[in-house]
Design an enzyme around this catalytic site. Sequence first.
Site, mmCIF file in Angstrom:
data_model
loop_
_atom_site.group_PDB
_atom_site.id
_atom_site.type_symbol
_atom_site.label_atom_id
_atom_site.label_comp_id
_atom_site.label_asym_id
_atom_site.label_seq_id
_atom_site.Cartn_x
_atom_site.Cartn_y
_atom_site.Cartn_z
ATOM 1 N N HIS A 264 0.796 -1.041 -0.027
ATOM 2 C CA HIS A 264 -0.061 0.046 0.000
ATOM 3 C C HIS A 264 0.860 1.288 0.177
ATOM 4 O O HIS A 264 0.252 2.427 -0.072
ATOM 5 C CB HIS A 264 -1.167 -0.023 1.260
ATOM 6 C CG HIS A 264 -2.302 0.314 0.974
ATOM 7 N ND1 HIS A 264 -2.580 1.460 0.095
ATOM 8 C CD2 HIS A 264 -3.582 -0.093 1.237
ATOM 9 C CE1 HIS A 264 -3.931 1.567 0.012
ATOM 10 N NE2 HIS A 264 -4.410 0.662 0.627
ATOM 11 N N ARG A 265 2.191 1.181 0.172
ATOM 12 C CA ARG A 265 3.047 2.312 0.080
ATOM 13 C C ARG A 265 3.312 3.002 -1.204
ATOM 14 O O ARG A 265 3.472 4.056 -1.607
ATOM 15 C CB ARG A 265 4.379 1.981 0.707
ATOM 16 C CG ARG A 265 4.598 1.605 2.147
ATOM 17 C CD ARG A 265 5.910 1.232 2.710
ATOM 18 N NE ARG A 265 6.318 -0.235 1.959
ATOM 19 C CZ ARG A 265 7.568 -0.498 2.105
ATOM 20 N NH1 ARG A 265 8.360 -0.167 3.057
ATOM 21 N NH2 ARG A 265 7.600 -1.636 1.573
#
Length: 509
Positions: A480-481
Amino acid sequence: MSETRVFLLPDLGEGLTEAELVSWHVAVGDTISVDQPIAEVETAKSTVEVPSPYAGIVAELHGQPGETLDVGKPLISVTPVSVGAASVAQPAAEPVVEPAETELGESLDEPADTPAQAEAEAYREEEKAGSGNVLIGYGTPGGHGVARRTRARKASSGGSVSTLPLEDGAADGGPAADADVDLSLLRTRVPGRLGAVISPLVRRMAREHGVDLGELPGSGEGGLIMRRDVEAAISTPVAEPVKTKPAEPQPAASPVLEPAAAKPAETQGVDARTGLGIAARRPVKGVRKAVATNMARSRSEIPEATVWVDVDATGLMELREGLKSGGAQVPGLLAFIARFVTAGLKKYPELNTRIETAEDGSQEIVSFDGVNLGIAAQTDRGLVVPSVRAAEKLTARELDAEIRRLTDVARQGKATPTELGSGTFTLNNYGVFGVDGSAAIINHPEVAILGVGRIIDKPWVVNGELAVRKVTELTLTFDHRVCDGGTAAGFLRFVADAIENPKALLADL
């Protein structure tokens, strides 16, 4: 008297720090030649034969089969042939003659015209010329910088044992590399074997023309990379995809180790938590240790999220059946899906990146000009992920051939460190195990993994009517980064649509 040479276990590639000794190919007292395989070792990535950089008589074996050895620690001790012959020929009561020092800083107890002396001289000349018969390009953990010349100390009257690390293709005193030699060129590998050694001339030619020696097959004896191989690589356009044929399966020749007998439960004690007797204890090592380390790191560092979707694969199945009717060799379903994945990554490149963290804590998202598609493969040694390099340039048929080849060499334990450690995105076909879905763990340092479940008959609504269709499940786990759910869902939907209606995608491939 010349010193006994101690050969240290080399770095087998990719910064590995240890290896398990599978078997010895030699015994104490055996006479061995340069480049003769002396042992088979298993790393976290592959099984390789280690050749000897020395000729002589085996004096000591530093380890037992099944034992884990650290890189940079002694593997084998070899007494030069001249020393063995001299020690046998000379009575103990004879006076000690002051030996003459050779160029290598060794002492010889024999006249220059003896066969052993001639053999040693020929061996030194081979080393100077970079003949390809000695092991190069390894170092102990943490070693950096330019290779330097190593000179043995003059032996004392009582004799001694010295540790002589090999550097730049020369054994104890051979010509060292120029200061500008790229160390990456020294780490040349061939599948399942060390020692694809090349001359300084060939290394310089490869460096000047940007040829990656780690990817170049050698046409010389034992896979030795010759000048003609580099010249052929220079004249071949690198953008031209190479069609590779599946490797023919070969019977495993490596000796099988008998598993260590587990101690009886009563001798293992009682587990304090469960109150049950402990049946056995098994060390975590080899591939299992590498998988455990990488998976734990992935889960601890990556804030992952998972999305999934059911897909009607009937259209893709019908496409393959239609191609089969034409009599041509048809790629497997995984190859078609791999082609859809590479097309999807071109549209959603955020999932083909890597997060890099600097020493000060700052982070960067690194993007790549191309896709190295990892294919998760279950082997007897554990889970490994060989990668198809530049997969975006290959057709479905070429992908099929390369996937089959990589899977075969991985199961044989012969995949190279480059093949096992260069992926940018992983495709995992766990449907072969009869399961529908899985919240897979990302293969660190990648940022996404796509899983494909089994294809089974399910009721499906088609044009307002219920029908039986071939349905599978796609599962995407992503970091999700590097992106948000919209990007991940867009990629997953792209691949799903391609599977459901592959003909519509052909215009874009």
